[in-house]
Write an enzyme that holds these catalytic residues in place. Structure first.
Site, PDB file in Angstrom:
ATOM      1  N   CYS A  35       0.832  -1.251   0.124  1.00 23.84           N
ATOM      2  CA  CYS A  35      -0.111  -0.062  -0.041  1.00 23.84           C
ATOM      3  C   CYS A  35       0.722   1.347  -0.115  1.00 23.84           C
ATOM      4  O   CYS A  35       0.619   2.232  -0.016  1.00 23.84           O
ATOM      5  CB  CYS A  35      -0.841   0.026   1.046  1.00 23.84           C
ATOM      6  SG  CYS A  35      -1.884  -1.541   1.297  1.00 23.84           S
ATOM      7  N   CYS A 104      -2.911   8.517   7.113  1.00 26.59           N
ATOM      8  CA  CYS A 104      -1.351   8.364   7.386  1.00 26.59           C
ATOM      9  C   CYS A 104      -1.312   8.634   9.008  1.00 26.59           C
ATOM     10  O   CYS A 104      -0.438   8.166   9.644  1.00 26.59           O
ATOM     11  CB  CYS A 104      -0.710   9.524   6.642  1.00 26.59           C
ATOM     12  SG  CYS A 104      -0.170   8.963   5.144  1.00 26.59           S
TER      13      CYS A 104
END
Ligand code: PLP
Lengths: 132, 405
Positions: A35, A104
């Site tokens: 990813c 994130c």
């Protein structure tokens, strides 16, 4: 103009607490290189507090900056306080993240929580109580 | 600060000569080419001169050039135009899986209206096979679209061979090529290629943005992209972008006159880039080294991620691009790199450096030095790099809401 705030770019260019740690008390690693982001957080714990913290990150600018920020926020905190730090704490401190980069900050918080969990699990296993 | 602009496949600097040619058409000869008075005829002459200049760049007749708003529109006109004008029952499209989104998304959109697309696969070096094309095309094929040069890895496709195979098997199929990245870098000749349709974008060869062209072979019928006043042979109505067209014409003329020299120079600089960076450990070239555009270097550095690399390089005065882009849940590795068979986690560490006629030796030196520095900085902070160095498996970490097998 960059898609990132100045604060994000500052943490990306000069990340705080970056690197590996010799014999950490807890390690948390989350993400997947497929990813495009992997974060590792290493902690040392003394008197129930995070006395030292380091991170390593493979990922985009936001991944690096959020890792840097979570280590800054967690340093010196008790384990309970660290467990409460979440993605919002990180993105707020960074002056916001672009919407597509919000994950994130989740990852950074998860890496920290995983490191704390790892520490607690190891302690439970060895039966040692943290020094007072 | 001196800046090395090495993102010329994204867009190029407009040549000052092209800008100079354009300027009078804003404030002096600003007429509408359709007008009968002298303002109009001046503008008309300028458009027709540019048409001849663009035609010469690709070996076409001026009457075979249709001006558009750019590469995307040219690709759309080719595909939609062919699908719309094809024989009843001929509703199939053949293309490759490494085309630009301007082609791929247009195919998808046509599929929603009943067309069917077959995708040619590329081999490990990035090439489609004319034999595969021969196997797929049929009398039901309306259009075959294979790009001449890839925008990410610079691979030059065997378009001529594909066209030959298609002619032999599908007499009614039109053959299109997207030559947006090829023009001005390698010789492009519609006769030699044997294509019916060919897309160009001015801003990729030092012309202005927002203008492009589609070569439409004489006698080929398309349905129009825009309906209205019947401009551009009825294929693309709307008052012509006269200054843009003039700039594109000038840029095409300069590109044609300097092609040999420019290509040799860009090839030398490209090889300096590749040879300067390949020795970095765990670094690989994406795409074929041989049949590659003179201006394209695309490498992957294991253990790091492209966006970080591009932004560190920007801070060092180097403009480049990467093969991965962020979407909401994860980084999306480029469909082209994945089609090459590159593992996704490696594709994320790709860097594309693309040159132009104006690129200097100093820019290349700066890019090589800055890239080496940035790669080692990012690797020093990468847990994935740590694993690679320790010989541990890289994949298999969990968490982050990233489900992967
Ligand atoms: C191969 C290819 N086709 C089409 C396009 C689209 O061109 P434009 O941006 O001028 O519409 C590009 C530009 O990125 C390209 O590289």
């Amino acid at each position: 103009m960059s898609m990132y705030s100045d604060k994000v770019m500052e943490h990306f260019r000069n990340p705080k607490n970056m690197g590996v740690m010799d014999s950490p008390d807890g390690v948390g690693e989350v993400g997947n290189p497929v990813c495009g982001d992997v974060m590792a957080v290493y902690i040392k714990v003394k008197d129930g507090r995070i006395s030292d913290i380091k991170f390593q990150t493979f990922g985009c600018v936001a991944a690096v900056a959020t890792s840097s920020m979570i280590t800054e926020l967690a340093k010196g905190k008790t384990l309970e306080e660290a467990a409460k730090l979440d993605n919002k704490s990180v993105s707020t401190e960074l002056g916001g993240l672009p919407p597509i980069k919000e994950h994130c900050s989740n990852l950074a918080a998860e890496a920290l929580h995983a490191a704390v969990k790892d520490y607690l699990a190891k302690r439970a296993q060895t039966g040692t109580r943290p020094a007072h | 600060m001196a800046y090395a602009y090495l993102d010329n496949s994204a867009t190029t600097m407009t040549d000052p000569e092209a800008v100079k040619a354009m300027l009078p058409y804003f404030t002096e000869s600003y007429g509408n080419p359709s007008s009968l008075h002298s303002f109009g005829t001046e503008a008309r002459e300028a458009v027709e001169k540019a048409r001849a200049q663009v035609a010469r760049l690709v070996g076409a007749k001026p009457g075979e050039i249709v001006f558009t708003s750019g590469g995307t529109e040219s690709d759309n006109l080719a595909l939609r135009g062919a699908a719309g004008a094809g024989k009843p029952g001929a509703n199939r499209i053949v293309t490759s899986n490494v085309e630009h989104p301007a082609v791929l998304e247009t195919c998808k959109s046509l599929e929603a209206r009943g067309a069917r697309t077959d995708y040619l696969r590329i081999d490990r070096d990035g090439f489609v096979s004319p034999v595969d094309a021969a196997r797929i095309v049929s009398e039901r094929t309306a259009i075959v679209s294979v790009m001449l040069a890839n925008n990410e890895i610079g691979t030059i496709q065997p378009v001529q061979e594909v066209a030959v195979e298609c002619r032999a098997r599908a007499r009614n199929a039109l053959v299109h090529t997207d030559a947006v990245q090829a023009a001005g870098k390698i010789p492009v000749d519609v006769e030699r290629l044997g294509v019916d349709l060919l897309s160009l974008a001015s801003h990729k060869f030092h012309g202005p943005k927002g203008v492009g062209a589609l070569f439409v072979r004489e006698g080929v019928r398309l349905s129009p992209a825009m309906t209205g006043g019947g401009h551009e042979k009825g294929l693309r109505s709307g008052t012509e972008n006269v200054p843009g067209i003039v700039g594109m014409g000038k840029a095409a003329e300069i590109a044609r006159e300097n092609l040999g020299e420019d290509a040799a120079r860009m090839t030398r600089l490209r090889d300096r880039l590749i040879d300067g960076l390949l020795p970095v450990e765990e670094t690989f070239l994406n795409g074929s080294r041989e049949k590659r555009l003179p201006n394209n270097a695309n490498l992957r550095f294991l253990g790091i991620e492209g966006e970080s690399l591009v932004l560190l390089l920007d801070g060092e005065g180097v403009a480049a691009s990467t093969g991965s882009a962020c979407s909401s849940k994860k980084l999306q590795a480029s469909h082209v790199l994945l089609a090459l068979g590159i593992p996704e986690w490696q594709a994320h560490g790709s860097l594309r450096l693309t040159l132009s006629r104006f690129t200097t030796d100093e820019e290349v030196s700066r890019a090589v030095d800055a890239t080496k520095g940035a790669v080692s900085r990012l690797r020093a902070m990468s847990p994935v790099w740590k694993k690679i160095k320790a010989g541990e498996p890289v994949i298999g970490v969990k968490g982050g809401g990233h489900e992967h097998v």
